[in-house]
Scaffold this active site. Sequence first.
Site, PDB file in Angstrom:
ATOM      1  N   LYS A  90      56.123  43.745  35.864  1.00 17.92           N
ATOM      2  CA  LYS A  90      55.492  44.869  36.573  1.00 17.92           C
ATOM      3  C   LYS A  90      55.449  44.560  38.060  1.00 17.92           C
ATOM      4  CE  LYS A  90      51.742  46.126  33.578  1.00 17.92           C
ATOM      5  NZ  LYS A  90      50.373  46.623  33.691  1.00 17.92           N
ATOM      6  N   ARG A 115      50.994  46.097  24.552  1.00 20.31           N
ATOM      7  CA  ARG A 115      50.712  45.399  25.791  1.00 20.31           C
ATOM      8  C   ARG A 115      49.333  45.739  26.362  1.00 20.31           C
ATOM      9  NH1 ARG A 115      55.289  44.806  30.494  1.00 20.31           N
ATOM     10  NH2 ARG A 115      53.968  43.837  32.051  1.00 20.31           N
ATOM     11  N   HIS A 126      38.432  39.945  41.385  1.00 19.78           N
ATOM     12  CA  HIS A 126      38.883  40.607  40.163  1.00 19.78           C
ATOM     13  C   HIS A 126      38.422  39.871  38.893  1.00 19.78           C
ATOM     14  CE1 HIS A 126      41.539  42.797  37.475  1.00 19.78           C
ATOM     15  NE2 HIS A 126      42.049  41.650  37.069  1.00 19.78           N
ATOM     16  N   HIS A 132      37.216  46.719  36.039  1.00 19.16           N
ATOM     17  CA  HIS A 132      37.713  47.552  37.147  1.00 19.16           C
ATOM     18  C   HIS A 132      36.590  48.392  37.745  1.00 19.16           C
ATOM     19  CE1 HIS A 132      42.125  47.331  35.620  1.00 19.16           C
ATOM     20  NE2 HIS A 132      41.936  46.497  36.622  1.00 19.16           N
ATOM     21  N   LYS A 160      51.442  35.794  26.648  1.00 14.13           N
ATOM     22  CA  LYS A 160      51.802  37.021  27.363  1.00 14.13           C
ATOM     23  C   LYS A 160      53.247  37.419  27.060  1.00 14.13           C
ATOM     24  CE  LYS A 160      51.638  39.865  31.363  1.00 14.13           C
ATOM     25  NZ  LYS A 160      51.178  40.196  32.692  1.00 14.13           N
ATOM     26  N   GLU A 201      41.225  35.331  33.537  1.00 17.01           N
ATOM     27  CA  GLU A 201      42.387  35.905  32.830  1.00 17.01           C
ATOM     28  C   GLU A 201      42.851  34.965  31.711  1.00 17.01           C
ATOM     29  OE1 GLU A 201      43.253  38.949  33.465  1.00 17.01           O
ATOM     30  OE2 GLU A 201      42.902  39.343  35.594  1.00 17.01           O
ATOM     31  N   HIS A 214      38.881  44.740  31.041  1.00 20.27           N
ATOM     32  CA  HIS A 214      39.254  45.348  32.319  1.00 20.27           C
ATOM     33  C   HIS A 214      38.687  46.746  32.556  1.00 20.27           C
ATOM     34  CE1 HIS A 214      41.740  41.883  32.820  1.00 20.27           C
ATOM     35  NE2 HIS A 214      42.290  42.335  33.930  1.00 20.27           N
ATOM     36  N   ASN A 256      44.464  44.427  28.622  1.00 23.85           N
ATOM     37  CA  ASN A 256      43.396  45.013  29.434  1.00 23.85           C
ATOM     38  C   ASN A 256      42.009  44.666  28.903  1.00 23.85           C
ATOM     39  OD1 ASN A 256      45.029  46.221  31.307  1.00 23.85           O
ATOM     40  ND2 ASN A 256      45.332  48.052  30.045  1.00 23.85           N
ATOM     41  N   ARG A 284      68.966  49.858  44.434  1.00 24.48           N
ATOM     42  CA  ARG A 284      68.662  50.080  43.003  1.00 24.48           C
ATOM     43  C   ARG A 284      68.402  48.796  42.239  1.00 24.48           C
ATOM     44  NH1 ARG A 284      73.306  53.028  43.435  1.00 24.48           N
ATOM     45  NH2 ARG A 284      72.937  55.167  44.099  1.00 24.48           N
ATOM     46  N   GLU A 322      54.904  49.054  28.314  1.00 22.39           N
ATOM     47  CA  GLU A 322      53.474  49.289  28.140  1.00 22.39           C
ATOM     48  C   GLU A 322      53.171  50.584  27.403  1.00 22.39           C
ATOM     49  OE1 GLU A 322      51.010  49.169  31.696  1.00 22.39           O
ATOM     50  OE2 GLU A 322      49.713  47.788  30.614  1.00 22.39           O
TER      51      GLU A 322
HETATM   52  N1  LIG Z   1      52.270  42.543  38.106  1.00 24.30           N
HETATM   53  C1  LIG Z   1      51.326  42.276  37.222  1.00 24.30           C
HETATM   54  O1  LIG Z   1      51.549  42.263  36.008  1.00 24.30           O
HETATM   55  C2  LIG Z   1      49.960  41.922  37.720  1.00 24.30           C
HETATM   56  C3  LIG Z   1      48.992  41.441  36.823  1.00 24.30           C
HETATM   57  C4  LIG Z   1      47.745  41.072  37.323  1.00 24.30           C
HETATM   58  C5  LIG Z   1      47.484  41.217  38.681  1.00 24.30           C
HETATM   59  N2  LIG Z   1      48.432  41.703  39.527  1.00 24.30           N
HETATM   60  C6  LIG Z   1      48.173  41.849  40.961  1.00 24.30           C
HETATM   61  O2  LIG Z   1      47.950  40.561  41.507  1.00 24.30           O
HETATM   62  C7  LIG Z   1      47.152  40.690  42.677  1.00 24.30           C
HETATM   63  C8  LIG Z   1      46.112  39.596  42.692  1.00 24.30           C
HETATM   64  O3  LIG Z   1      46.766  38.354  42.714  1.00 24.30           O
HETATM   65  P1  LIG Z   1      46.060  37.013  43.231  1.00 24.30           P
HETATM   66  O4  LIG Z   1      44.724  36.911  42.625  1.00 24.30           O
HETATM   67  O5  LIG Z   1      47.036  35.939  43.033  1.00 24.30           O
HETATM   68  O6  LIG Z   1      45.775  37.349  44.760  1.00 24.30           O
HETATM   69  P2  LIG Z   1      46.455  36.941  46.149  1.00 24.30           P
HETATM   70  O7  LIG Z   1      47.930  36.972  46.078  1.00 24.30           O
HETATM   71  O8  LIG Z   1      45.808  37.811  47.171  1.00 24.30           O
HETATM   72  O9  LIG Z   1      45.958  35.438  46.352  1.00 24.30           O
HETATM   73  C9  LIG Z   1      44.601  35.173  46.529  1.00 24.30           C
HETATM   74  C10 LIG Z   1      44.337  34.426  47.834  1.00 24.30           C
HETATM   75  O10 LIG Z   1      44.735  33.075  47.693  1.00 24.30           O
HETATM   76  C11 LIG Z   1      45.672  32.706  48.715  1.00 24.30           C
HETATM   77  N3  LIG Z   1      46.561  31.732  48.102  1.00 24.30           N
HETATM   78  C12 LIG Z   1      47.512  31.983  47.177  1.00 24.30           C
HETATM   79  N4  LIG Z   1      48.016  30.832  46.718  1.00 24.30           N
HETATM   80  C13 LIG Z   1      47.396  29.834  47.358  1.00 24.30           C
HETATM   81  C14 LIG Z   1      47.476  28.418  47.295  1.00 24.30           C
HETATM   82  N5  LIG Z   1      48.268  27.817  46.409  1.00 24.30           N
HETATM   83  N6  LIG Z   1      46.693  27.701  48.118  1.00 24.30           N
HETATM   84  C15 LIG Z   1      45.834  28.322  48.984  1.00 24.30           C
HETATM   85  N7  LIG Z   1      45.687  29.658  49.064  1.00 24.30           N
HETATM   86  C16 LIG Z   1      46.466  30.401  48.261  1.00 24.30           C
HETATM   87  C17 LIG Z   1      46.292  33.991  49.138  1.00 24.30           C
HETATM   88  O11 LIG Z   1      46.802  33.905  50.453  1.00 24.30           O
HETATM   89  C18 LIG Z   1      45.117  34.964  49.029  1.00 24.30           C
HETATM   90  O12 LIG Z   1      44.325  34.858  50.172  1.00 24.30           O
HETATM   91  C19 LIG Z   1      46.558  42.089  42.652  1.00 24.30           C
HETATM   92  O13 LIG Z   1      47.154  42.869  43.640  1.00 24.30           O
HETATM   93  C20 LIG Z   1      46.920  42.612  41.274  1.00 24.30           C
HETATM   94  O14 LIG Z   1      47.114  44.011  41.263  1.00 24.30           O
HETATM   95  C21 LIG Z   1      49.659  42.049  39.060  1.00 24.30           C
HETATM   96 ZN   LIG Z   2      43.277  41.272  35.461  1.00 18.39          ZN
END
Ligand SMILES: NC(=O)c1ccc[n+]([C@@H]2O[C@H](COP(=O)([O-])OP(=O)(O)OC[C@H]3O[C@@H](n4cnc5c(N)ncnc54)[C@H](O)[C@@H]3O)[C@@H](O)[C@H]2O)c1
Ligand SMILES: [Zn+2]
Length: 362
Positions: free
Chosen positions: A142, A240, A264, A251, A226, A184, A247, A244, A120, A236
């Site tokens: 999130k 919040r 993205h 999306h 943020k 972003e 987006h 988006n 939990r 949300e």
């Molecule tokens: N929780 C939230 O509020 C929230 C908000 C926005 C996005 N997200 C989520 O985040 C995800 C996207 O995140 P992302 O863009 O960081 O993608 P990711 O985690 O896939 O990273 C992108 C790529 O870069 C590589 N990488 C990461 N850090 C590195 C570094 N320092 N040096 C070299 N390579 C590196 C990773 O291995 C991957 O191949 C999505 O799944 C999305 O849904 C969540």
């Molecule tokens: Zn985004």
Amino acid sequence: MSDSRTVPAGAYEVRIGTGVLETAGAILASRADPGPVLLVTDENVGPLYLDRVRESVRAADFRPEALVLPAGERLKTLENVRRVYDRLLSVGADRGTPVVALGGGTVGDLAGFAAATWMRGIPWICLPTTLLAQVDASVGGKTAVNYREGKNLVGVFHEPSAVAADLETLRTLPEREFLSGFSEVLKTALALDPELFISIESDPGGVATPEGRRIPDTVVACVRAKVRVVGADLREAGRRRVLNFGHTVGHALEAAAGYGGVLHGEAVAVGMMAAVRLSVKRTGLAPEWEARLAGLLRALGLPVEREDLAVVPEREAVARHLARDKKIRGGRIAMVLLEAPGRPRIVTDVPAVQVLEAVYPP
Ligand SMILES: NC(=O)c1ccc[n+]([C@@H]2O[C@H](COP(=O)([O-])OP(=O)(O)OC[C@H]3O[C@@H](n4cnc5c(N)ncnc54)[C@H](O)[C@@H]3O)[C@@H](O)[C@H]2O)c1
Ligand SMILES: [Zn+2]
């Protein structure tokens, strides 16, 4: 040596700076009792940064255990959540055992979700290593994994106990990932912090690379912005949603191009252009902002129009994905528009055709 600043985020702190990974042990020591710690990372980030974190954790008298998962969106599965649970079992985790997420938004979403649901909820610490994760995903609590075709279908809110964003890690990020994350930043600036937009506009070179002199201030400004909106709307329900911005179309473009073909943030860049055009029509945004956003996106090397995307999606495919948008009712879409930069408004009756025309002019 760590050189950092902290932004308070309600119950926890976001530490932003260089050399911050080496402080992971100290962060843990101030929040948990010595014992096992599960470090979750991916196969790209692990070889680069896992040792640093492990050393720091060990020096603080914790017992680090690492789980290295395959990289990318495919990491966010229930199967990988089970792998986290299995490791927690095998290290003899109890309710106080922390999970550390070292990586981009995918690692944070997965490790955060596993921590949220194990017994939990156990504590987790987020060490974001992509620009997207540092300015956006790591703040707000999130967490989620994907389920079958659906992104983020299974998730909960579970705030980390601390976030530490090491800006040095951005230097190994592929350039395209860095820029995509920058989208972003511009989203945050347009929706919430016009001064940030203007400061970036005055010196795009200062943010175009991870070494840029304006990067530290920029990341701090995004996190502050943020934290402000998220703090006012943890679950949300309303405010919040302004995050988006760009987006709705983003999306749809991303899905229509097939995930992976277009990143993205690249899709969001084109989506923000559409949202700005609609804002000029619907919410009185000054027309100059269309050219200003386009100019800045171009200066940074981000896409502006759909033709700039690596995979140009078909109009029909985008229309289909827009029609599936969760926020659509009777052919009308709810989307975030701007009255002015920093003054977002959620407009609930934008005709889907108008949205499409903002990307595919008739
Ligand atoms: N929780 C939230 O509020 C929230 C908000 C926005 C996005 N997200 C989520 O985040 C995800 C996207 O995140 P992302 O863009 O960081 O993608 P990711 O985690 O896939 O990273 C992108 C790529 O870069 C590589 N990488 C990461 N850090 C590195 C570094 N320092 N040096 C070299 N390579 C590196 C990773 O291995 C991957 O191949 C999505 O799944 C999305 O849904 C969540
Ligand atoms: Zn985004």
